[in-house]
Scaffold this motif. Structure first.
Motif, PDB file in Angstrom:
ATOM      1  N   LEU A 927       0.979  -1.255  -0.196  1.00 29.20           N
ATOM      2  CA  LEU A 927      -0.023  -0.352  -0.088  1.00 29.20           C
ATOM      3  C   LEU A 927       0.876   1.315  -0.277  1.00 29.20           C
ATOM      4  N   HIS A 963      -5.969  -5.656   4.920  1.00 32.14           N
ATOM      5  CA  HIS A 963      -6.942  -4.134   3.641  1.00 32.14           C
ATOM      6  C   HIS A 963      -7.768  -4.278   3.375  1.00 32.14           C
ATOM      7  N   THR A 964      -9.429  -4.255   3.155  1.00 29.50           N
ATOM      8  CA  THR A 964     -10.210  -4.166   2.821  1.00 29.50           C
ATOM      9  C   THR A 964     -10.284  -3.799   1.232  1.00 29.50           C
ATOM     10  N   ARG A 965     -11.411  -3.924   0.775  1.00 28.87           N
ATOM     11  CA  ARG A 965     -11.894  -2.805  -0.757  1.00 28.87           C
ATOM     12  C   ARG A 965     -11.193  -1.850  -0.188  1.00 28.87           C
ATOM     13  N   SER A 966     -11.684  -0.970   0.639  1.00 33.47           N
ATOM     14  CA  SER A 966     -11.269   0.290   0.185  1.00 33.47           C
ATOM     15  C   SER A 966     -10.917   0.774   1.855  1.00 33.47           C
ATOM     16  N   SER A 967     -10.526   0.600   2.606  1.00 30.81           N
ATOM     17  CA  SER A 967      -9.999   0.557   4.039  1.00 30.81           C
ATOM     18  C   SER A 967      -8.799  -0.490   4.756  1.00 30.81           C
ATOM     19  N   PRO A1019     -10.181   4.358   5.886  1.00 35.81           N
ATOM     20  CA  PRO A1019     -10.386   4.619   4.497  1.00 35.81           C
ATOM     21  C   PRO A1019      -9.102   5.118   3.951  1.00 35.81           C
ATOM     22  N   LEU A1020      -9.246   4.741   2.642  1.00 33.56           N
ATOM     23  CA  LEU A1020      -8.244   4.971   1.994  1.00 33.56           C
ATOM     24  C   LEU A1020      -8.494   5.616   0.099  1.00 33.56           C
TER      25      LEU A1020
END
Length: 1020
Positions: A927, A963-967, A1019-1020
């Motif tokens: 990331l 790491h999830t989809r967007s977080s 949140p990313l």
């Protein structure tokens, strides 16, 4: 049967007599299914207002543009298509509207531009159960009429758009059945051919005249009152009445002619029968110039008028060559705008020009002979008395008057006149003697004044053929021989003995031609030795031209066959191609296939009064305009029965006509008939093909524009001046602007092909030019637009520019956002750092003051203050170290952040003897987080771990980073920790909440007796 045999014998005799008298032979162009006709049975033909030829066949309608045929067929379920393919009747009215009738009695109009048929109703007298013959005609007032044979007459009503009954307009005698109606422009009346005879009707006086009721007192009605069964009646431009009838008991029709001026009546049944045997007459056709034809089954005859022997001349209906005719039935004749005549037959379509046929081929015939025959003609002589002599190899000599009618030969030519092998003839200017050069070195000299003649074999020629005779200014004769010898005969005024005074000048190789120029030099064409220039005074060869030497002085080949003095300084030398020799500079220029000659096989040359060259070739005759550099080629298709001009004998007759000899006959024509003083017609584009796929010509011609895709732009054009005069065919020149620099001369089929056109706009232009260099007053032009591909258009480039500008703006905005973000981050870091340092230093300052105050009185308390100062300084150092580490560019990765976290965990484990397990998902290591998020995540994890280990006493802590989809998910769990409390934990929680809020993360802390659990969702 007996009578038929006798008639056939008469036919053969008369046919031979006609040939013997040199009957004119016409040159026909034939079209059949092999040339694109839909069927060989052609029933009708017209010409539309644009000049196209339309013809009907049993397999549909066709249009001819001079290059090819366009077929129109009936189509099912199409209301605008032809009613059927079999269309026996086709007619163009004065407004050039095309009318047609099919084999099911359906009538309508056909639009030649849109190719649409529009039906027109007919108020028939009776129900149509079978096809009935019919035809269209127009009244002088402009009414369009439809005549249905034996039934009735109809008039077209334009308002009702239908044909209505109109028998009363041109009434017939009661009980008489009409076969045909024609208008007599000289007598201003209608003639009707009926089963019971002929009748006339005067529409002004409304007077009907017929047998037994001759109210108009017409002498023709009175003279022809006894005739019945008349199939056609027609008056010619001279007022003569011509009828076609069937006499009772006769199996063939009869032609009746009544001459109004003299009252003379002729019944030509016998003459016509003897000429062609059994026949059926289809009709009588008069051209605009008054020439009249009779045609039918199986014949075509030209009416001769008042001649006493034969009233017409039958055109031979047999296959002789490609220019002859052969048919069983001639249905219709038609004259187009150029006076060409078209023949609709059961064996295709024929086309010829009776008036425009310039070339007259003459077979050889002597006075008193019954038949003409073919022979190799070598020589021609026009005598001072106006008699023409034609000399042949092995066939003797022939004599003609100025109209090429055979006349008797002088007795001096007997008995060898049929056996001579003649190569050249010349009449001596001083004595009037006629010199005839022959095979084997024989010389025949005839004195027309006395009838005396000499024939001998001069020894100087060595019994070799004498091929050429020319005369110089002093009356001396020069001879060129097969042996290559050039011999001079000296003229002696006191004693001009033709047998004496010969001298050998030079000897090379076979002499094909000799010419004396205006400067007194003799030019000789010698086989394989080239062109010789001889000084007649000294007899010396002063110059030789061959196909070798300097390039500017070379002949095309070293075998010249003919020579012509073109002007004072130019000799035209034929040696396969045309050589133009400047006699002053000795420079030679060539005129060959590169300049427009159809082939490099020229043999002979002469010129007409307009200084136009006429070149005989082994494959035709060429008219060469040197000034305009225009070449016209003529061959058998133009009426030249034998077009191999292999013998180099071309002459200009004193009246301007030209004569060429051939191996079979000789050709005579007037070149002035081919001079064109008016510009040629404007050409039209007749065919478009894109990628070899034809497009509709009419719609494109109306649009004057063609738009093509970039990947489908292979084009070909065909064009025509819609001129069908064979001997005045125009030349075509085309140019594609923005592609071609100069005009391109099209070949005979007129194609213009462009295999690839780059994207852009082009204008295709085509013009015509006649044989005299006059160009058409207008050119046909057509706009062609080739669309570029999407990626090669201005708007695509504009979009790219706008997109580039947008990207640059976006990049700049992102750069500024990043700068602002960094600025905010720096400001935040600076603010936080300033706040932490200020707070810490303030605390240290207060604690140090308090420590000083307690140093003397309360040492223990003072030591506590000093300890706090030490801790705060240590924490401040750690915070500053974390801050400086985070903003260093080398640490701008998750890997470095995780390593930093591991260092903190190790120090925390060693300090508190705790066990902390760090589990990191592989995707987390790759990331890329911004510095602020990464820094706050790191501080949040530090604060959380210290809260769990330091404040809650946890000794077995697990930290999961996922790491999830967007977080980014941070999970901390410790089952050994106790429920924390107190001021320190509350302070940790406040710090954790502050860090989570700064990066918009969700923080969830759960504590109970079983331990502590912390979840952070970033949140990313």
């Amino acid at each position: 049967m007996y009578r038929f045999i006798i008639n056939s014998l008469f036919f053969l005799l008369l046919g031979c007599a006609a040939l013997g008298q040199g009957a004119r032979q016409y040159s026909f162009t034939h079209f059949s299914t092999a040339d694109g006709l839909a069927a060989n049975m052609v029933t009708s033909i017209v010409q539309d207002e644009d000049g196209y030829i339309w013809l009907s066949t049993i397999n549909g309608l066709q249009r001819y543009d001079g290059n090819s045929f366009l077929s129109i067929r009936s189509q099912a379920n199409n209301p605008w298509s032809l009613p059927s393919d079999n269309i026996p009747v086709l007619y163009a009215d004065r407004k050039k509207t095309l009318w047609l009738s099919d084999n099911h009695n359906r009538i309508g109009t056909f639009d030649p531009h849109t190719l649409r048929f529009k039906a027109v109703e007919v108020d028939y007298h009776r129900r149509q159960t079978s096809f009935l013959q019919k035809y269209f005609f127009e009244t002088p007032e402009g009414d369009l009429m439809l005549q249905e044979l034996f039934v009735g007459l109809y008039r077209f009503d334009p308002k009702a758009n239908k044909f209505v009954k109109a028998d009363a307009m041109i009434p017939a005698p009661k009980g008489w059945l009409r076969n045909g109606i024609s208008w007599d422009s000289t007598q201003k009346r209608y003639w009707m051919a009926c089963d019971s005879g002929i009748a006339s009707y005067d529409p002004v006086r409304k007077v009907l005249s017929y047998r037994g009721n001759n109210r108009g007192n017409d002498p023709a009605i009175a003279r022809l009152s006894g005739l019945t069964n008349i199939s056609w009646a027609q008056s010619d431009s001279r007022g003569n009445l011509m009828l076609i009838g069937w006499e009772p008991g006769m199996g063939t029709p009869t032609l009746h002619v009544y001459e109004r001026k003299t009252g003379r009546y002729e019944k030509n049944y016998t003459a016509l029968l003897l000429s062609i045997g059994y026949n059926e007459m289809s009709g009588i056709f008069e051209q605009s110039n008054g020439r009249t034809w009779i045609f039918g089954r199986p014949f075509l005859a030209e009416w001769k008028g008042n001649k006493a022997d034969l009233s017409f001349s039958v055109v031979a209906n047999e296959y002789r060559n490609e220019q002859s005719i052969k048919f069983d039935y001639l249905y219709r004749m038609y004259e187009d705008k150029e006076k060409n005549v078209w023949l609709c037959t059961n064996n295709g379509l024929y086309h010829f020009s009776p008036e425009g046929q310039v070339f007259n081929s003459h077979n050889l015939i002597r006075h008193g002979d019954k038949a003409a025959h073919e022979a190799p003609a070598n020589a021609f002589l026009e005598t001072s008395s106006g008699i023409f002599y034609v000399g042949c190899w092995g066939q003797g000599i022939y004599s003609y008057d100025r109209n090429f009618n055979p006349v008797p030969l002088p007795k001096a030519f007997y008995p060898r006149y049929r056996e001579m092998s003649i190569w050249d003839m010349h009449q001596h200017s001083r004595t009037g003697h006629i010199w005839i050069a022959q095979q084997g070195g024989y010389m025949f000299v005839y004195d027309p004044a006395t009838g005396k003649h000499w024939e001998w074999q001069p020894e100087i020629f060595g019994k070799r053929t004498i091929r050429q005779v020319v005369e110089d200014r002093d009356g001396n004769l020069w001879f060129g021989a097969q042996s290559g010898a050039i011999v001079k005969w000296d003229y002696q005024p006191g004693n001009p003995d033709p047998a004496k005074g010969y001298s050998l000048i030079t000897k090379k190789n076979t002499i094909a031609k000799m010419v004396l120029d205006r400067e007194g030099f003799l030019w000789a064409a010698s086989q394989s030795y080239g062109l010789l220039k001889i000084d007649m005074g000294s007899g010396q060869i002063i110059r030789t031209f061959t196909d070798k030497g300097p390039s500017s002085e070379r002949l095309f080949t070293d075998n010249p066959t003919d020579i012509l003095q073109y002007d004072d300084t130019t000799l035209v030398v034929v040696s396969s191609a045309i050589n133009l020799l400047n006699t002053r500079t000795n420079k030679i220029t060539h005129f060959s296939t590169a300049d427009g000659l159809p082939s490099n096989n020229a043999t002979s040359v002469t010129k007409d009064r307009n200084n136009i060259l006429w070149v005989g070739m082994v494959d035709g005759l060429c008219r060469v305009n040197l000034k305009k550099k225009v070449v016209n080629h003529f061959d058998r298709r133009d009426g030249i029965t034998y077009d191999n001009f292999s013998s180099a004998s071309a002459h200009q007759i004193s009246d301007g006509r030209l004569l060429f000899t051939t191996d079979h006959n000789f050709l005579v024509f007037d070149p002035a008939a081919l001079v064109e003083s008016t510009p040629p017609p404007k050409p039209v584009i007749t065919s478009f093909r894109v990628g070899n796929k034809p497009l509709l010509v009419d719609s494109l011609n109306r649009e004057k524009k063609l738009v093509l895709k970039y990947n489908n732009n292979s084009l070909s054009f065909e064009f025509s001046a819609l001129s069908f005069h064979k001997q005045k065919r125009p030349h075509y020149f085309y140019k594609l602007e923005n592609m071609d620099k100069d005009w391109i001369h099209a070949d005979e089929m007129h194609p213009a092909v462009y295999n690839y056109l780059p994207p852009g706009k082009y204008v295709f232009k085509v013009k015509t030019e006649n044989a005299d260099g006059l160009t058409s007053e207008e050119t046909s032009s057509f706009l062609i637009v080739v669309r570029p591909p999407i990626w090669n258009t201005w708007w695509f480039y504009g979009a790219l520019v706008l997109a580039g500008i947008g990207i640059l703006v976006w990049l700049d905005r992102e750069r500024m956002n990043r700068l602002r973000a960094i600025q905010r981050m720096r400001s935040g870091i600076a603010g936080n750092l300033h706040h932490d340092i200020n707070t810490t230093l303030s605390n240290i300052s207060i604690l140090s003051e308090m420590a000083k105050m307690k140093a003397d009185k309360d040492i223990v308390r003072s030591k506590e203050y000093i300890q706090q100062i030490s801790e705060k300084s240590h924490n401040m150092m750690i915070a500053m170290d974390d801050m400086l580490w985070s903003i260093h560019p080398e640490n701008d990765t998750m890997e470095k952040t995780l390593l930093r976290l591991n260092e903190f965990i190790d120090s925390l484990q060693s300090r508190y003897e705790a066990r902390i397990n760090l589990v990191v998902e592989n995707k987390v290591r790759s990331l890329k987080l911004d510095m602020d998020t990464r820094h706050n995540c790191f501080l949040l994890l530090k604060a959380t771990l210290r809260a769990v280990v330091e404040d809650a006493g946890g000794r077995n802590t697990t930290l999961h980073i996922e790491h999830t989809r967007s977080s980014l998910l941070l999970k901390i769990r410790d089952y050994t920790a106790t429920a924390p409390g107190g001021h320190s934990f509350a302070k940790r929680m406040a710090e954790m909440n502050e860090r989570a809020s700064s990066i918009n993360a969700e923080l969830d802390v759960q504590t109970d007796s079983k331990g502590i659990s912390v979840i952070v969702l970033v949140p990313l």
